[in-house]
Scaffold this active site. Structure first.
Site, PDB file in Angstrom:
ATOM      1  NE  ARG A  49      50.032  37.560  40.457  1.00 31.47           N
ATOM      2  CZ  ARG A  49      48.983  37.947  41.180  1.00 31.47           C
ATOM      3  NH1 ARG A  49      47.855  37.250  41.169  1.00 31.47           N
ATOM      4  NH2 ARG A  49      49.042  39.042  41.914  1.00 31.47           N
ATOM      5  NE  ARG A  97      54.506  54.189  19.415  1.00 28.06           N
ATOM      6  CZ  ARG A  97      53.894  53.558  18.422  1.00 28.06           C
ATOM      7  NH1 ARG A  97      54.416  53.553  17.212  1.00 28.06           N
ATOM      8  NH2 ARG A  97      52.748  52.938  18.636  1.00 28.06           N
ATOM      9  CG  HIS A  99      54.323  47.768  17.110  1.00 23.63           C
ATOM     10  ND1 HIS A  99      54.357  49.030  16.550  1.00 23.63           N
ATOM     11  CD2 HIS A  99      53.089  47.621  17.626  1.00 23.63           C
ATOM     12  CE1 HIS A  99      53.192  49.622  16.716  1.00 23.63           C
ATOM     13  NE2 HIS A  99      52.393  48.782  17.360  1.00 23.63           N
ATOM     14  CE  LYS A 143      48.594  42.046  39.824  1.00 24.81           C
ATOM     15  NZ  LYS A 143      47.234  42.466  39.607  1.00 24.81           N
ATOM     16  CD  GLU A 175      40.154  37.731  36.068  1.00 23.90           C
ATOM     17  OE1 GLU A 175      40.653  37.416  37.154  1.00 23.90           O
ATOM     18  OE2 GLU A 175      40.839  37.975  35.050  1.00 23.90           O
TER      19      GLU A 175
HETATM   20  O1  PSZ Z   1      44.451  47.775  44.721  1.00 24.98           O
HETATM   21  C1  PSZ Z   1      43.803  47.233  43.824  1.00 24.98           C
HETATM   22  O2  PSZ Z   1      42.857  47.773  43.254  1.00 24.98           O
HETATM   23  C2  PSZ Z   1      44.176  45.843  43.406  1.00 24.98           C
HETATM   24  S1  PSZ Z   1      45.371  44.973  44.190  1.00 24.98           S
HETATM   25  C3  PSZ Z   1      45.173  43.632  43.190  1.00 24.98           C
HETATM   26  C4  PSZ Z   1      44.221  43.887  42.278  1.00 24.98           C
HETATM   27  C5  PSZ Z   1      43.653  45.134  42.390  1.00 24.98           C
HETATM   28  N1  PSZ Z   1      43.823  43.016  41.324  1.00 24.98           N
HETATM   29  C6  PSZ Z   1      44.339  41.716  41.176  1.00 24.98           C
HETATM   30  C7  PSZ Z   1      43.490  40.861  40.281  1.00 24.98           C
HETATM   31  C8  PSZ Z   1      43.217  41.252  38.949  1.00 24.98           C
HETATM   32  O3  PSZ Z   1      43.679  42.429  38.496  1.00 24.98           O
HETATM   33  C9  PSZ Z   1      42.444  40.413  38.131  1.00 24.98           C
HETATM   34  C10 PSZ Z   1      42.113  40.804  36.749  1.00 24.98           C
HETATM   35  N2  PSZ Z   1      41.999  39.246  38.603  1.00 24.98           N
HETATM   36  C11 PSZ Z   1      42.249  38.843  39.859  1.00 24.98           C
HETATM   37  C12 PSZ Z   1      42.973  39.637  40.736  1.00 24.98           C
HETATM   38  C13 PSZ Z   1      43.238  39.151  42.133  1.00 24.98           C
HETATM   39  O4  PSZ Z   1      44.584  38.801  42.283  1.00 24.98           O
HETATM   40  P1  PSZ Z   1      45.312  38.869  43.695  1.00 24.98           P
HETATM   41  O5  PSZ Z   1      44.438  38.081  44.642  1.00 24.98           O
HETATM   42  O6  PSZ Z   1      46.604  38.238  43.455  1.00 24.98           O
HETATM   43  O7  PSZ Z   1      45.398  40.305  44.081  1.00 24.98           O
END
Ligand code: PSZ
Length: 274
Positions: A49, A97, A99, A143, A175
């Site tokens: 990922r 800096r 973009h 992410k 979510e």
């Molecule tokens: O420690 C923490 O607060 C964490 S550790 C992982 C997260 C938070 N979040 C993961 C996450 C996310 O940020 C969003 C928007 N959707 C789903 C998830 C769940 O992802 P996994 O299961 O891979 O952690």
């Protein structure tokens, strides 16, 4: 010690340029992995990922995934980490800096160990959640370090004394601010399908695997706020929250107001994987 590209260095020695694009633009991606008994849970999925997220924004990782994996294990060994987490991220690096991407970006990868205890009490008793608008961008599958939408949602939850904010777009549930959401209805599991509107959670994958093993039907289709209000059981999933029952929604109890039987069964199976 912390991870800096391909080596471990003292935290005090690590420096981030004030023009690092992660710092100025949130131009980077990250991962959080859990460590149980000194072992990283589902590391390959997290590495994949990480590479996917980086690729999606045109960042070439400064190290190979093999090297990253090796160094994550060195961090664990150095810190004698039995149970905790590792946070790691990559930014596009530093440049004057502007973009557009710089000419010769030199991505900066950093990682470090944290020791948040497992939320055992909350997992046993369940937590409160609130409902809020999903104000995030349209690439939630990445992410990204840009977490303002999530930060604001989570702050709203915190101010309401709740653990998590469940987000929706025009009445369609997506979510949590930092978690995926599952609903049990007619004994089936319902969760938002993969795509650009949610993060493909690793814990979500694990729950789907467990459901398959147990013969629990899964419906990967989005559902609305009115369906959410009728849920038999609700739980959220994430690396650190694992499988977390939601027992109140905007202050109203979810059914009995206690963790449901399907949720507890999934938790039990999950525990067996650690
Ligand atoms: O420690 C923490 O607060 C964490 S550790 C992982 C997260 C938070 N979040 C993961 C996450 C996310 O940020 C969003 C928007 N959707 C789903 C998830 C769940 O992802 P996994 O299961 O891979 O952690």
């Amino acid at each position: 010690m912390i991870l800096y590209n391909n080596r471990l260095i003292d935290r005090e020695e690590a420096r981030v340029d004030i023009e690092d694009r992660g710092y100025q633009f949130g131009d980077g991606v990250y991962e959080v992995v859990s460590v149980y008994g000194g072992k990283i849970f589902r590391l390959q999925e997290h590495l994949d990922r990480f590479e996917y997220s980086a690729n999606q924004i045109g960042i070439t990782l400064p190290v190979s995934l093999e090297n990253l994996s090796e160094n994550l294990h060195k961090l664990i060994a150095h810190h004698e980490l039995s149970d905790g987490q590792i946070y790691y991220q990559v930014t596009r690096g530093y440049a004057p800096r502007n973009h557009p991407f710089p000419e010769n970006p030199q991505p900066v990868l950093t990682g470090y160990v944290t020791r948040k205890p497992r939320p055992v009490e909350a997992m046993k008793n369940g937590v409160a959640a609130i409902i809020t608008d999903d104000i995030r961008w349209l690439r939630c599958d990445i992410k990204s370090l840009n977490l303002l939408g999530s930060v604001l949602a989570k702050q709203k939850a915190a101010e309401a004394g709740a653990y998590e904010a469940i987000q929706h777009r025009d009445g369609v549930v997506t979510e949590g601010s930092a978690s995926n959401l599952f609903m049990v209805k007619d004994g089936k599991l319902h969760t938002h399908p993969l795509g650009n509107l949610i993060l493909g959670g690793i814990t979500r994958i694990v729950v789907l695997e467990i459901a398959k093993k147990l013969g629990i039907d899964v419906v990967e289709s989005s559902f609305t706020l009115s369906e959410l209000a009728e849920a038999e059981e609700l739980f959220l999933t994430s690396t650190t929250s694992e499988i977390m029952p939601i027992v109140t929604l905007d202050g109203k109890p979810v059914r009995s107001g206690a963790p449901g039987s399907v949720t507890k069964l999934l938790q039990e199976e999950f525990e067996g994987l650690l």
